[in-house]
Design a protein around this motif. Sequence first.
Motif, PDB file in Angstrom:
ATOM      1  N   GLU A  85       0.852  -1.187   0.000  1.00 43.85           N
ATOM      2  CA  GLU A  85       0.000   0.000   0.000  1.00 43.85           C
ATOM      3  C   GLU A  85       0.889   1.238   0.000  1.00 43.85           C
ATOM      4  OE1 GLU A  85      -3.462  -0.141   2.813  1.00 43.85           O
ATOM      5  OE2 GLU A  85      -2.261  -1.755   3.683  1.00 43.85           O
ATOM      6  N   PRO A  86       0.437   2.332  -0.623  1.00 43.58           N
ATOM      7  CA  PRO A  86       1.227   3.571  -0.567  1.00 43.58           C
ATOM      8  C   PRO A  86       1.282   4.120   0.853  1.00 43.58           C
ATOM      9  CG  PRO A  86      -0.899   3.956  -1.621  1.00 43.58           C
ATOM     10  CD  PRO A  86      -0.782   2.483  -1.426  1.00 43.58           C
ATOM     11  N   ALA A  87       2.430   4.665   1.224  1.00 40.61           N
ATOM     12  CA  ALA A  87       2.623   5.138   2.591  1.00 40.61           C
ATOM     13  C   ALA A  87       1.825   6.404   2.900  1.00 40.61           C
ATOM     14  CB  ALA A  87       4.112   5.401   2.834  1.00 40.61           C
ATOM     15  N   GLY A  88       1.606   7.252   1.889  1.00 38.38           N
ATOM     16  CA  GLY A  88       0.961   8.542   2.135  1.00 38.38           C
ATOM     17  C   GLY A  88      -0.336   8.466   2.915  1.00 38.38           C
ATOM     18  N   PRO A  89      -1.359   7.737   2.423  1.00 36.94           N
ATOM     19  CA  PRO A  89      -2.635   7.658   3.152  1.00 36.94           C
ATOM     20  C   PRO A  89      -2.488   7.046   4.542  1.00 36.94           C
ATOM     21  CG  PRO A  89      -2.903   6.912   0.880  1.00 36.94           C
ATOM     22  CD  PRO A  89      -1.438   7.068   1.111  1.00 36.94           C
ATOM     23  N   ILE A  90      -1.611   6.064   4.682  1.00 37.94           N
ATOM     24  CA  ILE A  90      -1.417   5.413   5.985  1.00 37.94           C
ATOM     25  C   ILE A  90      -0.886   6.411   7.004  1.00 37.94           C
ATOM     26  CG2 ILE A  90      -0.052   3.667   7.207  1.00 37.94           C
ATOM     27  CD1 ILE A  90      -0.198   1.959   4.667  1.00 37.94           C
ATOM     28  N   PHE A  91       0.084   7.205   6.601  1.00 35.93           N
ATOM     29  CA  PHE A  91       0.688   8.141   7.543  1.00 35.93           C
ATOM     30  C   PHE A  91      -0.200   9.364   7.781  1.00 35.93           C
ATOM     31  CE2 PHE A  91       4.172   5.364   7.101  1.00 35.93           C
ATOM     32  CZ  PHE A  91       5.015   5.585   8.181  1.00 35.93           C
ATOM     33  N   ARG A  92      -0.999   9.735   6.783  1.00 36.56           N
ATOM     34  CA  ARG A  92      -1.938  10.847   7.005  1.00 36.56           C
ATOM     35  C   ARG A  92      -3.031  10.452   7.996  1.00 36.56           C
ATOM     36  NH1 ARG A  92      -0.888  11.892   1.468  1.00 36.56           N
ATOM     37  NH2 ARG A  92      -2.654  10.611   0.776  1.00 36.56           N
ATOM     38  N   ALA A  93      -3.301   9.161   8.106  1.00 38.05           N
ATOM     39  CA  ALA A  93      -4.334   8.670   9.028  1.00 38.05           C
ATOM     40  C   ALA A  93      -3.768   8.312  10.407  1.00 38.05           C
ATOM     41  CB  ALA A  93      -5.032   7.455   8.417  1.00 38.05           C
ATOM     42  N   ALA A  94      -2.520   8.688  10.675  1.00 40.60           N
ATOM     43  CA  ALA A  94      -1.877   8.335  11.943  1.00 40.60           C
ATOM     44  C   ALA A  94      -2.655   8.906  13.128  1.00 40.60           C
ATOM     45  CB  ALA A  94      -0.446   8.854  11.962  1.00 40.60           C
ATOM     46  N   VAL A  95      -2.670   8.148  14.220  1.00 39.96           N
ATOM     47  CA  VAL A  95      -3.332   8.559  15.458  1.00 39.96           C
ATOM     48  C   VAL A  95      -2.288   8.558  16.575  1.00 39.96           C
ATOM     49  CG1 VAL A  95      -5.117   8.001  17.144  1.00 39.96           C
ATOM     50  CG2 VAL A  95      -5.545   7.608  14.700  1.00 39.96           C
ATOM     51  N   ASP A  96      -2.227   9.677  17.311  1.00 41.54           N
ATOM     52  CA  ASP A  96      -1.275   9.809  18.418  1.00 41.54           C
ATOM     53  C   ASP A  96       0.162   9.545  17.970  1.00 41.54           C
ATOM     54  OD1 ASP A  96      -3.341  10.405  20.183  1.00 41.54           O
ATOM     55  OD2 ASP A  96      -3.670   8.288  20.673  1.00 41.54           O
ATOM     56  N   GLY A  97       0.483  10.013  16.772  1.00 33.53           N
ATOM     57  CA  GLY A  97       1.856   9.894  16.290  1.00 33.53           C
ATOM     58  C   GLY A  97       2.262   8.525  15.805  1.00 33.53           C
ATOM     59  N   VAL A  98       1.280   7.623  15.577  1.00 30.77           N
ATOM     60  CA  VAL A  98       1.597   6.270  15.111  1.00 30.77           C
ATOM     61  C   VAL A  98       0.729   5.930  13.902  1.00 30.77           C
ATOM     62  CG1 VAL A  98       1.700   3.817  15.696  1.00 30.77           C
ATOM     63  CG2 VAL A  98       2.223   5.532  17.448  1.00 30.77           C
ATOM     64  N   ALA A  99       1.378   5.587  12.796  1.00 31.03           N
ATOM     65  CA  ALA A  99       0.660   5.088  11.619  1.00 31.03           C
ATOM     66  C   ALA A  99       0.550   3.576  11.727  1.00 31.03           C
ATOM     67  CB  ALA A  99       1.413   5.475  10.351  1.00 31.03           C
ATOM     68  N   ARG A 100      -0.525   3.008  11.179  1.00 28.83           N
ATOM     69  CA  ARG A 100      -0.755   1.572  11.330  1.00 28.83           C
ATOM     70  C   ARG A 100      -0.994   0.899   9.978  1.00 28.83           C
ATOM     71  NH1 ARG A 100      -1.924   3.682  16.183  1.00 28.83           N
ATOM     72  NH2 ARG A 100      -1.455   2.372  17.989  1.00 28.83           N
ATOM     73  N   ALA A 101      -0.332  -0.243   9.810  1.00 28.44           N
ATOM     74  CA  ALA A 101      -0.481  -1.024   8.583  1.00 28.44           C
ATOM     75  C   ALA A 101      -0.835  -2.459   8.946  1.00 28.44           C
ATOM     76  CB  ALA A 101       0.828  -0.986   7.784  1.00 28.44           C
ATOM     77  N   GLY A 102      -1.671  -3.092   8.132  1.00 23.93           N
ATOM     78  CA  GLY A 102      -2.085  -4.457   8.406  1.00 23.93           C
ATOM     79  C   GLY A 102      -2.978  -4.516   9.634  1.00 23.93           C
ATOM     80  N   THR A 103      -2.820  -5.578  10.427  1.00 25.67           N
ATOM     81  CA  THR A 103      -3.622  -5.750  11.638  1.00 25.67           C
ATOM     82  C   THR A 103      -2.698  -6.076  12.799  1.00 25.67           C
ATOM     83  OG1 THR A 103      -3.950  -8.084  11.123  1.00 25.67           O
ATOM     84  CG2 THR A 103      -5.660  -6.545  10.392  1.00 25.67           C
ATOM     85  N   GLY A 104      -2.927  -5.434  13.939  1.00 23.08           N
ATOM     86  CA  GLY A 104      -2.111  -5.704  15.120  1.00 23.08           C
ATOM     87  C   GLY A 104      -0.871  -4.834  15.172  1.00 23.08           C
ATOM     88  N   GLU A 105      -0.031  -5.110  16.180  1.00 23.69           N
ATOM     89  CA  GLU A 105       1.182  -4.319  16.396  1.00 23.69           C
ATOM     90  C   GLU A 105       2.364  -5.239  16.674  1.00 23.69           C
ATOM     91  OE1 GLU A 105       0.718  -1.236  19.268  1.00 23.69           O
ATOM     92  OE2 GLU A 105      -0.963  -0.302  18.236  1.00 23.69           O
ATOM     93  N   GLU A 106       2.557  -6.216  15.802  1.00 22.61           N
ATOM     94  CA  GLU A 106       3.671  -7.146  15.971  1.00 22.61           C
ATOM     95  C   GLU A 106       5.011  -6.455  15.707  1.00 22.61           C
ATOM     96  OE1 GLU A 106       2.713 -10.043  13.087  1.00 22.61           O
ATOM     97  OE2 GLU A 106       0.762 -10.516  13.969  1.00 22.61           O
ATOM     98  N   VAL A 107       4.977  -5.437  14.865  1.00 22.85           N
ATOM     99  CA  VAL A 107       6.192  -4.715  14.475  1.00 22.85           C
ATOM    100  C   VAL A 107       6.008  -3.244  14.824  1.00 22.85           C
ATOM    101  CG1 VAL A 107       7.774  -4.195  12.578  1.00 22.85           C
ATOM    102  CG2 VAL A 107       6.453  -6.320  12.548  1.00 22.85           C
ATOM    103  N   PHE A 108       7.065  -2.621  15.347  1.00 26.88           N
ATOM    104  CA  PHE A 108       7.001  -1.192  15.662  1.00 26.88           C
ATOM    105  C   PHE A 108       8.316  -0.551  15.239  1.00 26.88           C
ATOM    106  CE2 PHE A 108       7.136   2.649  18.264  1.00 26.88           C
ATOM    107  CZ  PHE A 108       5.835   3.121  18.126  1.00 26.88           C
ATOM    108  N   LEU A 109       8.212   0.500  14.419  1.00 21.71           N
ATOM    109  CA  LEU A 109       9.394   1.195  13.913  1.00 21.71           C
ATOM    110  C   LEU A 109       9.320   2.674  14.221  1.00 21.71           C
ATOM    111  CD1 LEU A 109       8.288  -0.852  11.315  1.00 21.71           C
ATOM    112  CD2 LEU A 109      10.676  -0.420  10.687  1.00 21.71           C
ATOM    113  N   ILE A 110      10.473   3.256  14.521  1.00 22.41           N
ATOM    114  CA  ILE A 110      10.571   4.712  14.578  1.00 22.41           C
ATOM    115  C   ILE A 110      11.571   5.140  13.518  1.00 22.41           C
ATOM    116  CG2 ILE A 110       9.991   4.848  17.021  1.00 22.41           C
ATOM    117  CD1 ILE A 110      12.959   5.334  17.601  1.00 22.41           C
ATOM    118  N   GLY A 111      11.470   6.386  13.078  1.00 22.40           N
ATOM    119  CA  GLY A 111      12.371   6.814  12.015  1.00 22.40           C
ATOM    120  C   GLY A 111      12.407   8.312  11.860  1.00 22.40           C
ATOM    121  N   GLY A 112      13.121   8.724  10.861  1.00 24.07           N
ATOM    122  CA  GLY A 112      13.262  10.143  10.585  1.00 24.07           C
ATOM    123  C   GLY A 112      14.155  10.337   9.382  1.00 24.07           C
TER     124      GLY A 112
END
Length: 301
Positions: free
Chosen positions: A85-112
């Motif tokens: 999926e394109p990252a743009g819509p996922i990150f625009r829909a972020a809640v509390d500073g976290v964007a979410r892809a797929g289902t669940g939170e098995e993976v967590f990344l920070i970046g810059g």
Amino acid sequence: MDPLEDVLALVGATSRLSTAMAAGGRWAVRFDPPAGVKFNAVRRGGCLLRVDGVPEPVTLAEGDCFLLTQPRCFTLAGDLDTPPEPAGPIFRAAVDGVARAGTGEEVFLIGGAFSFTERGRALLLDGLPPVIHVPAATPEAGTVRWAVEQIDTELRAEPLGGRLVAEHLALVMLIRILRLHLARGGGSGWLAGLADPVLAPVLRALHARPDHPWTVAELARVASVSRSTLAARFKEVVDRGPLEYLTGWRIELAAERIRRSDDTMASIARAVGYGSESALSVAFKRTTGLSPRAYRSRARR
């Protein structure tokens, strides 16, 4: 003079932290080429990284991080069979500073990302591979992991000045990743020269006294090798001759002073090793395509 510190101070490096990402289940996210030098760190779980133009995907485990040194599209995924999926819509829909892809939170990344001046980017990044992977299992990566953990803490706790602290920590991480790359050897450009036992003392000497009228013979004595050995080694590793490198470095120093000061062109010429304003002007235009005065005008616009 430490050439790495010297160059990092000159290139105008700044850092910007981006929205974190949580993912789980079947997921894949396609990112556009970043404007700066992108980094991500895996705080939990693991995933795959595929970078356009790089033949093999990189497996990222918990604690790993990577540095994307070139503006290329890349994909982060739980598996490579899932359509991204394109990252743009996922990150625009972020809640509390976290964007979410797929289902669940098995993976967590920070970046810059890190940004540099136009000339600084080429100066710092020439010769680096498109992606530098720092595995958590690498003993030398301890400081990188510490910086990532501290960045995560600062962003979550939100203390006074926390974001500024996090951004400075990100620059610490950049320096550590570059050190790790140098320790691994390989590559080309002046960064590779810093790890070369013949060239390192020469680069330190050039950076310590850029205004000195260096000759190849004098630099060969610094390296304790013959002139022909020094010239050949410099060309092989740095992809230019020692005096050609000196000219480029003088122009970088002059460009920085032209951008940031009101010094006269004559005083700048003397400070970086040119006997006259006209000599600086000729070398500056040959390197940058602009006269020093035109460069100052463009920089201030």
